[in-house]
Design a protein around this motif. Structure first.
Motif, short mmCIF file in Angstrom:
data_model
loop_
_atom_site.label_atom_id
_atom_site.label_comp_id
_atom_site.label_asym_id
_atom_site.label_seq_id
_atom_site.Cartn_x
_atom_site.Cartn_y
_atom_site.Cartn_z
N ALA A 13 0.84 -1.21 0.00
CA ALA A 13 0.00 0.00 0.00
C ALA A 13 0.87 1.26 0.00
O ALA A 13 0.59 2.22 -0.73
N ALA A 17 1.11 4.14 -2.87
CA ALA A 17 0.84 5.54 -2.50
C ALA A 17 2.02 6.43 -2.90
O ALA A 17 1.82 7.55 -3.39
N VAL A 73 3.46 0.33 5.85
CA VAL A 73 3.01 1.44 5.01
C VAL A 73 4.09 2.50 4.87
O VAL A 73 4.46 2.89 3.75
#
Length: 127
Positions: A13, A17, A73
């Motif tokens: 993720a 991003a 993340v």
């Protein structure tokens, strides 16, 4: 195994991003300056600082969620945020000198490693 899954999922993720923000910045501001990298590093440092503070001072994040967000993340989004957070912690909890040494070694070491990588690759390609 559960932690590995969440770290891996978070990393994917974060990587997506990073790519999305970098692509948006390049389209919006042009490719003449690495705006995307700058935006990712500044935003990532802010977010990892916030995650670290919430994890250290509250019970809102379980250890698994903290790892998924910070190592996963944010690790996928930017590794600069980790360098930033670790340097701040060195300065705050150990000494300013330790933080400055970390900055100097990281900056010089990474620049030299990058140049060395280029030299080695050029020699391999020339063979």
């Amino acid at each position: 195994m559960d932690r590995w899954f969440w770290i891996g999922l978070g990393g994917a993720a974060g990587t997506l991003a990073r790519y999305a923000l970098s692509t948006w910045c390049e389209g919006r501001f042009g490719a003449g300056f690495p705006y995307g990298t700058l935006a990712v590093n500044v935003l990532g440092s802010f977010l990892l600082g916030a995650i670290s503070e919430v994890a250290a001072t509250t019970e809102l994040l379980s250890p698994t969620l903290r790892l998924g967000l910070s190592t996963g993340v944010m690790g996928g989004f930017t590794t600069y945020s980790s360098f930033n957070n670790e340097t701040i912690r060195l300065i705050h909890y150990k000494s300013v000198a330790a933080g400055l040494v970390n900055i100097a070694i990281t900056l010089v070491g990474c620049l030299l490693a990058g140049v060395l990588g280029m030299v080695v690759a050029r020699r391999i390609m020339a063979s």
